[in-house]
Design a protein around this motif. Structure first.
Motif, PDB file in Angstrom:
ATOM      1  N   ALA B  97       0.829  -1.207   0.000  1.00 14.11           N
ATOM      2  CA  ALA B  97       0.000   0.000   0.000  1.00 14.11           C
ATOM      3  C   ALA B  97       0.862   1.255   0.000  1.00 14.11           C
ATOM      4  N   ALA B 210      -1.347   7.034   5.685  1.00 17.88           N
ATOM      5  CA  ALA B 210      -2.560   7.663   6.233  1.00 17.88           C
ATOM      6  C   ALA B 210      -3.761   6.741   6.003  1.00 17.88           C
ATOM      7  N   PHE B 211      -4.788   6.883   6.831  1.00 23.16           N
ATOM      8  CA  PHE B 211      -5.960   6.030   6.618  1.00 23.16           C
ATOM      9  C   PHE B 211      -6.796   6.577   5.467  1.00 23.16           C
ATOM     10  N   THR B 213     -10.693   6.728   4.008  1.00 24.90           N
ATOM     11  CA  THR B 213     -12.115   6.534   4.285  1.00 24.90           C
ATOM     12  C   THR B 213     -12.770   5.793   3.103  1.00 24.90           C
ATOM     13  N   VAL B 215     -14.589   6.623   0.794  1.00 30.16           N
ATOM     14  CA  VAL B 215     -14.571   7.305  -0.513  1.00 30.16           C
ATOM     15  C   VAL B 215     -13.204   7.226  -1.187  1.00 30.16           C
ATOM     16  N   HIS B 216     -12.155   6.792  -0.468  1.00 36.78           N
ATOM     17  CA  HIS B 216     -10.816   6.706  -1.063  1.00 36.78           C
ATOM     18  C   HIS B 216     -10.284   5.282  -1.201  1.00 36.78           C
ATOM     19  N   GLU B 219     -10.304   3.389  -4.625  1.00 35.19           N
ATOM     20  CA  GLU B 219      -9.355   3.969  -5.590  1.00 35.19           C
ATOM     21  C   GLU B 219      -7.923   3.557  -5.235  1.00 35.19           C
ATOM     22  N   ALA B 220      -7.619   3.510  -3.925  1.00 37.18           N
ATOM     23  CA  ALA B 220      -6.279   3.090  -3.505  1.00 37.18           C
ATOM     24  C   ALA B 220      -6.020   1.653  -3.936  1.00 37.18           C
ATOM     25  N   LYS B 222      -7.515   0.041  -6.403  1.00 38.11           N
ATOM     26  CA  LYS B 222      -7.420   0.007  -7.869  1.00 38.11           C
ATOM     27  C   LYS B 222      -5.999   0.393  -8.301  1.00 38.11           C
TER      28      LYS B 222
END
Lengths: 94, 391
Positions: B97, B210-211, B213, B215-216, B219-220, B222
């Motif tokens: 990540a 960073a965490f 939420t 909504v993100h 995408e992370a 992907k």
């Protein structure tokens, strides 16, 4: 609501390059109750300010206290710690 | 100059890390990986390698220290095996990540229980989905070459992903092989310095890890998926560069006497060498059989695999790990999945063998290949078979 970024627009590894960006995050959205102060019972001891885990309670010029509702999550610790019962939680209706 | 030496494979992997001039080694000893980090600790202590050796208290800490090291842009290496890889598990995802180019050698070992320190693929299969680049070595030379190659790929600005080089515990780690090692000058021509684009740096602060939420997060994920699948281009390019410089060629899927084969056996890791002896023996008897060796495990080489097995009637897949209560072995189920949409595809039979260091001889591989052929002839259906089990 600002336009959310495409997956291609994040920095590598979702690195955040803007320091202090958490300041823009409205944790107040989590709140279902908010603290209110009865200043006639307040002895200005500052325990609410000390115990607030969010650091969102501030001392006013007149010596009384209030919560910054942009960040206050409504956890209820301040009324729990207040020695005179000056703080109570009320339902959010906004 | 390239020199041909007899060397234990673990020591050759350590030598590859030294030649890569790693900055930080953070590792915990565990059989059968111990000789790799033991040798690296010795090199650092003797001043043969200018690096920090962090003797951590566990593999969870080993990988966590690797995160910090890679995050400042230091070239970072570690090695582990079996239970050690499991103890690292949650941190492995973080390395992906955070897109940190850590290189790790995994001396593949069975998982407890029962407690067993010998070779199989249970450890790496449990970390299949951590998002790392994962490749398998068939012999010591490959373990050495792939370790150097792993730095080249992991640190490539277009990749920036942690990379795992798998080598079978004991069968490779504890064997002395004749190998062609490289020297510093040759390695320099292949491996440029590491330049992590956004390192931790007090002069230019960044937040890592960073965490995200809801909504993100998608995408992370992907972005991670695209990074891993697109890494393949660089992996192939780096193998080509390696071949151009040193004359040794690597491919995502490799075959042996497979051209006109009616029956193919697919293996990963050191079993390929033993299986090739069985293929020679069967070919000498007139059997049209061959071998397919999966080198690239993540990203999965769909096209190359389909191409390698497109003309055969029967494909036997040998797994050295079991997916309990599931479709048998992880490799076979992925191979089946890769072929499912193909109009013309071989009959696939899954076998589980070589668990917990159980030896497989050329005769065992002959029997396995013939078993798959006979099952196909008889029109038998089977999810998978565990071979060599005493009833």
């Amino acid at each position: 609501m600002p336009k959310l970024p495409s997956w291609r627009e994040y920095e590598i590894g979702c690195i955040v390059t803007q320091p202090g960006s958490a300041r823009a995050y409205r944790t107040g959205d989590w709140r279902s109750q908010r603290p209110i102060w009865k200043n006639e019972r307040c002895i200005k001891c500052g325990l609410c300010y000390i115990f607030c885990p969010e650091g969102c309670i501030r001392g006013r010029k007149d010596g009384y206290f209030e919560a910054d509702l942009f960040y206050c999550k409504g956890c209820g610790i301040c009324p729990r710690e207040c020695p005179t019962g000056a703080i109570s939680m009320v339902e959010e209706t906004e | 100059m390239t020199k041909r030496v007899g060397i234990e494979v673990s020591l050759a992997v350590a030598e590859a890390a030294r030649l890569a001039n790693v900055d930080v080694v953070s590792a915990y000893p565990i059989t059968p990986q111990t000789h790799i980090v033991e040798r690296l600790a010795e090199m650092v202590a003797n001043g043969e390698l200018d690096a920090e050796f962090i003797p951590v208290e566990s593999e969870h800490s080993a990988m966590s220290a690797c995160l910090g090291s890679a995050a400042v842009g230091a070239r970072t290496f570690t090695a582990t095996a079996g239970q050690g890889l499991e103890l690292m598990h949650e941190v492995l995802y973080i390395a992906t990540a955070m897109r940190l180019p850590i290189v790790m050698a995994v001396a593949n070992r069975a998982l407890s229980g029962p407690l067993n320190v010998w070779g199989d693929h249970s450890d790496v299969m449990a970390t299949r989905d951590v998002g790392w680049i994962q490749v398998f070595a068939e012999n010591g030379q490959e373990a050495f070459d792939l370790t150097l190659w792993a730095f080249r790929v992991a640190e490539d600005p277009g990749v920036l992903l942690p990379t795992m080089v798998n080598l079978d515990g004991f069968t490779l780690t504890h064997v002395i092989e004749p190998m062609m090692l490289l020297d510093e000058a040759e390695v320099k021509r292949f491996l440029p310095p590491n330049h992590y684009p956004l390192p931790l740096n007090p002069a230019k602060p960044v937040t890592m890890g960073a965490f995200a939420t809801p909504v993100h997060y998608t995408e992370a994920k992907k972005a991670q998926e695209m990074a891993l699948t697109q890494a393949k281009t660089t992996m192939l390019k780096a193998w080509q560069e390696f071949a151009d410089l040193f004359g040794r060629h690597y491919h995502p899927v490799e075959t042996y006497r497979a051209e006109d084969a009616r029956v193919l056996l697919l293996t990963m890791g050191s079993f390929g060498e033993t299986a090739s002896v069985a293929v020679d023996e069967l070919r000498a008897r007139g059997e049209k059989v061959g071998l397919v060796k999966l080198r690239m495990w993540r990203p999965f080489p769909f096209e190359e695999l389909r191409h390698a097995v497109q003309h055969t009637d029967v494909l036997a897949v040998l797994d050295r790990a079991l997916s309990p209560g599931g479709p048998g072995g992880p490799v076979c189920s992925e191979v089946k999945s890769a072929l499912y949409m193909q109009e013309k595809k071989p009959k696939v039979f899954g076998f589980i063998g070589g668990l917990g260091g159980r030896d497989m001889t050329p005769e065992d591989f002959e029997a396995l290949i013939m078993r798959a052929r006979d099952m196909a002839h008889k029109g038998m259906e089977s999810e998978f078979e565990m071979i060599g089990v005493r009833e």
